[in-house]
Design an enzyme around this catalytic site. Structure first.
Site, PDB file in Angstrom:
ATOM      1  CD  GLU A 132      54.773  38.356  33.783  1.00 16.93           C
ATOM      2  OE1 GLU A 132      53.883  38.895  34.441  1.00 16.93           O
ATOM      3  OE2 GLU A 132      55.129  37.181  33.966  1.00 16.93           O
ATOM      4  CG  ASP A 176      53.512  33.861  33.216  1.00 14.25           C
ATOM      5  OD1 ASP A 176      53.075  35.016  33.282  1.00 14.25           O
ATOM      6  OD2 ASP A 176      53.461  33.048  34.153  1.00 14.25           O
TER       7      ASP A 176
END
Lengths: 417, 552
Positions: B250, B208
């Protein structure tokens, strides 16, 4: 295994035994003579796998070989399922037995591994050569036995297994579930890595799956003509046709889902090279087949199972089948294209579980009997070569109808349309 | 002991079809109103039948849940609402038995302010190793060039901590302090977390917010070389422990910047193609292929072992960071005329509502998702055309319970409706009584059945995941056409982006002699010749052709 026995072998001959104490000596001797007399210069070992039902097959094999100490024994554990679900070939635990043989062959660094059923009576020493020479001398990977059969013998193979395997994988392997075969080191490596040994249905489907695994990989396939095959009964009552169809066709259909990326990309088919020798004896005449009785069973099936078939078969097929109900015996013909589409629709129904798979497969039996009646009516006056040509025409129909299967497989909404 | 990874193919992620889901939203087995791992396990048959090959689980770790679980307070456990570690193990084993790979979240950039590391840090002496787990400052004036990402809710990237008597750095919410990767101990801690989950058997991690790991004065504090060094260290560690372990970055950046996250194949194996997603929507609304072709042509080549992750929708808003201001205006006008649907710089809507619940538009978008080069990610519920609820706050409107049947709570949970973590969708168009799995399983023409078929086709042809891409340039710009090649295989994809029937002449001179076989129906089309290849496509229609050489 004696201390003097070599730790490696060029050829491994694996014997799969199940209640074969009476016959295994014949097969073991043939294997040894085949290795010694027909595979000169190559080191050979015999590996025996007894599926573990209490008979001392190993001792009989040793006795037959003069106790030369050159038999490797491997036993496989018996499972309760072996006793409950007898496979059509009569050898419970056969998948484990074959896996053990191939694993031993790999350990021994074998260039070729031959598998013989210890219950085969007509075995000849030359079989070892005919099965292994294509691998040793010509770089083939799978050599499948081809037996000379009466036109009605092996009808399920002629009418369904061979045409379907050929259409799907493009290899004209005429008896793809033969009990006797040989494979190369390259192929046995792949087979041992395949996820098929513990798969549901392996007890009955393993012979077929080995062939389809080879046919769907980058392997060279051949056939060895071994003449006429006779095997001894293993003391069990023969399985009913329904059970045999369920096991064989179920194994074939079950295999489709795992090889879809391969068979949907194959068009047409190519012959496989033939080895071995033409038969010097005609096959024993098969039992008499009464087409009228088969047709009656087809008609009974139509009356009883028509509603169930409508779950699987499209209306056009049902209508075509209905036309056969009142046709006189002499004119009864189940056209090849129709039969091919029926088989394909059942394969789709099996995949989509439109009804319980066992029921689905058993409901195929009357349709198969209808095809068999049609086949017998067409070939009963033909010679072997013409029978082969008739089977070829059937195979061509399966190939021509393959887009029908693919389009429905890819978009199952079209099932029954 | 670490497990070897459940996938046999080392490049499994290139051929995967990924299904993204929040555990809390999928199925509630214990009737407390919140989805859980036993519930997810019960629904694995559904997932397997859908045909996807990999599950990406949104955060399921202990958390105060102020950012839907991306604020983690314990990296090595399961939030009690979702079950236990043993429940997770059982789920993972069952998924692997079905040959489903499982990818979980690894939130590297920040923790919750409730994490023991932060609680310890704020009380530790300034300059100590414990304090330096996070980024501190006496004033708010450091790293001024770093943009604020959550513009709707945050006014600064610094927040004052009265306990530490200092400001701490955060790129996201003020309750999510950023970890300090200039402190080597932090990386060691993160590697221990990785080992924990690898040893349980997970197949990969979605990393993330990776562009923001490191801060440097005078920069935007994004995509810094030191950040890539951290990621390479993570990759080396994963590779050594589980060679088939996959890292998915990401990085909501332009393709040229994202390219760096693949490095030489020694950093992340996968990264999202963020700019493509809005352009797929834009191209279809404009009825012009240009936005799609342009962004793909700007997309640099990546190493053979790497792969783009493609998606239409996910758990976040339809992010419009990677578009120009003009394009953003267009997208808002086209897709979020209702201001309630807007959040941050994006649009908080699911796929079906975004396209006016038009089945053909849904199918066309999915045809692009499943055929453009990359690995498709399907967001749970989009396979049945679920709707959203833009009144639920934040992005919760696209995270509502999965709609299994038309029964109470959509059969997501047996709890009283008031107890559900979120109300189910109940409006007349997308409500669970009409849109649910049970109904679509019984309907041979449903979107669910269509998606199953499409996924099956996608898996049949490696060219979709691994092939090279070549755009064709027909005069009719409403038509998007491209050829995928993989070894001897070639696939021609043609899509009509418009609402009306369109003709197109394709120049296929490089494919002369090949027979296009329409993939869905396995229908032969005329052999390609030197002449332009003429096709007619219905509204929002698309063709995929397998190009077969018949003389072989």
């Amino acid at each position: 295994m004696s201390d003097a026995a070599p730790a490696t072998a060029d050829i491994v001959v694996g014997l799969v035994a199940h209640q074969d104490a009476e016959n295994i000596g014949v097969v073991a001797k043939a294997a040894r003579q085949g290795l010694d007399g027909h595979c000169a210069g190559l080191a050979g070992r015999v590996v025996l796998v007894d599926t573990g039902f209490g008979e001392d097959s190993a001792a009989r094999a040793r006795e037959a070989l003069g106790d030369d100490g050159d038999v490797l024994e491997t036993s496989t554990a018996r499972t309760p399922a072996d006793l409950l679900d007898l496979p059509y070939h009569g050898i419970p635990g056969k998948a484990r037995a074959l896996s053990a043989i191939l694993a031993r062959a790999r350990e021994l660094g074998a260039r070729a591994c031959v598998v013989l059923d210890a219950g085969v009576v007509s075995v000849e020493p030359q079989w070892v050569e005919w099965l292994t020479r294509p691998i040793i001398a010509h770089d083939f990977d799978l050599v499948s036995a081809y037996y000379y059969r009466h036109p009605y013998e092996g009808a399920l193979t002629k009418g369904l297994v061979y045409p379907l395997v050929r259409a799907l994988y493009g290899a004209r392997l005429r008896q793809p579930a033969a009990a006797e075969f040989a494979c190369s080191a390259r192929l046995l490596d792949r087979l041992l890595d395949e996820d098929l040994w513990e798969r549901e249905g392996a007890h009955a489907g393993i012979d077929l799956w080995l062939a389809t695994a080879a046919a769907s990989g980058d392997f060279r396939l051949a056939e060895a003509a071994l003449g006429v095959r006779t095997g001894r009964a293993r003391g069990e009552a023969p399985l009913g046709l329904g059970t045999t169809v369920t096991q064989v066709v179920g194994a074939l259909f079950g295999d489709l889902g795992s090889r879809v990326e391969r068979w949907q990309r194959v068009r047409g088919s190519v012959p496989v090279q033939q080895f071995g020798e033409p038969p010097d004896a005609a096959p024993a005449p098969g039992g008499s087949v009464d087409p009228e009785r088969l047709i009656e069973q087809f008609r009974l099936g139509y009356r009883e199972l028509r509603d169930l078939w409508t779950w699987v078969l499209p209306p056009r097929t049902i209508v075509d089948l209905a036309r056969l109900i009142d046709v006189p015996v002499s004119g009864f013909r189940l056209e090849d294209e129709l039969w091919a589409r029926i088989v394909y629709d059942f394969a789709l129904g099996y995949r989509l579980r439109v009804l319980a798979r066992d029921h689905l497969l058993r409901s195929l039996v009357p349709l198969y009997l209808g095809w068999l009646a049609s086949f017998v009516l067409q070939v009963r006056d033909l010679g072997p070569a013409d029978v082969d040509l008739r089977v070829e025409r059937l195979c061509a129909a399966f190939e021509a109808q393959k887009p029908y299967l693919i389009s429905k497989w890819r978009w199952p909404e079209r099932l029954r349309t | 002991m670490p497990r070897p990874g459940s996938a046999g193919d080392p490049l499994w992620y290139k051929r995967a079809v990924i299904y993204e889901l929040p555990v809390k939203s999928f199925y509630d087995a214990n009737g407390d109103g919140i989805g859980d791992f036993p519930g997810l396990l019960e629904k694995l048959d559904y997932i397997e039948a859908l045909g996807v090959t990999c599950l990406w689980l949104l955060p399921f770790f202990p958390s105060p849940l102020r950012d839907d679980g991306y604020d983690i307070s314990d990296y090595c456990n399961v939030h009690p609402s979702y079950g236990t570690l043993d429940d997770f193990r059982r789920f993972l084993d069952a998924a692997h038995e079905r040959r489903l790979q499982v990818v979980i979240e690894l939130v590297l950039n920040h923790t919750s302010d409730q994490h023991p590391w932060f609680q310890r840090a704020r009380r530790a002496p300034a300059g100590s190793v414990e304090r330096d787990y996070y980024v501190w400052s006496d004033a708010e004036d450091r790293y001024r060039d770093a943009r604020i990402i959550f513009t709707d809710s945050e006014r600064s990237n610094w927040t004052w901590d009265p306990v530490a008597q200092a400001y701490f750095w955060h790129r996201f919410f003020h309750h999510q302090p950023d970890l300090n990767y200039d402190n080597p101990t932090v990386l060691q801690e993160v590697l221990r977390v990785i080992d924990f989950w690898l040893d349980l058997g997970v197949d990969g991690f979605r990393l993330d917010a990776v562009p923001y790991l490191i801060e440097r004065e005078g920069t935007r504090c994004e995509n810094l070389p030191e950040t890539h060094a951290v990621l390479k260290a993570v990759r080396r560690h994963v590779q050594a422990r589980v060679p088939r372990g996959m890292l998915l970055a990401e990085a909501n950046q332009w393709p040229a910047d994202v390219r760096a996250y693949f490095a030489d194949g020694d950093e992340c194996q996968m990264a999202y193609h963020f700019p493509l997603m809005p352009r797929m929507f834009m191209g279809l609304h404009l009825e012009d292929r240009h936005p799609i072709v342009e962004i793909m042509q700007q997309t640099p080549a990546i190493p053979e072992t790497c792969q783009w992750a493609l998606f239409l929708r996910n758990h976040d808003e339809l992010t419009l960071e990677m578009v120009t201001d003009e394009e953003r205006d267009y997208m808002h006008l086209a897709y979020s005329a209702d201001a309630q649907a807007r959040i941050n710089l994006g649009i908080r809507r699911r796929l079906a509502p975004l396209v006016g619940n038009n089945r053909r538009r849904i199918e066309l978008r999915n045809s692009l998702l499943f055929s453009l080069p990359g690995t498709p990610i399907l967001y749970y519920g989009d396979e049945i055309g679920m709707g959203d609820n833009t009144y639920l706050g934040d992005r919760n409107g696209v995270r509502t319970p999965m709609q299994w049947t038309g029964d109470r709570n959509a059969d997501f949970s047996r709890a009283d409706p008031a107890r559900l973590y979120s109300p189910v969708i109940m409006d007349p168009i997308y409500g669970y009584r009409g849109i649910n799995v049970e109904a679509q399983e019984r309907d041979a023409s449903s979107l669910l059945q269509w998606m199953r078929n499409l996924i099956g086709l996608r898996k049949l042809f490696p060219a979709f995941g691994s092939g090279s891409l070549e755009f064709l340039e027909p005069a009719n710009r409403k038509i998007l056409a491209y050829v995928l090649r993989y070894g001897p295989d070639a696939i021609l994809c043609v899509a009509n982006l418009s609402r009306s029937v369109q003709p197109v002449e394709l120049s296929l001179s490089a494919l002369v002699g090949l027979t296009p076989v329409e993939i869905l129906g396995y229908t032969d089309f005329p052999v390609v010749s030197e002449q332009p290849y003429f096709l007619t496509l219905g509204p929002y229609g698309f063709y995929w052709f397998e190009l077969q050489r018949r003389d072989v």
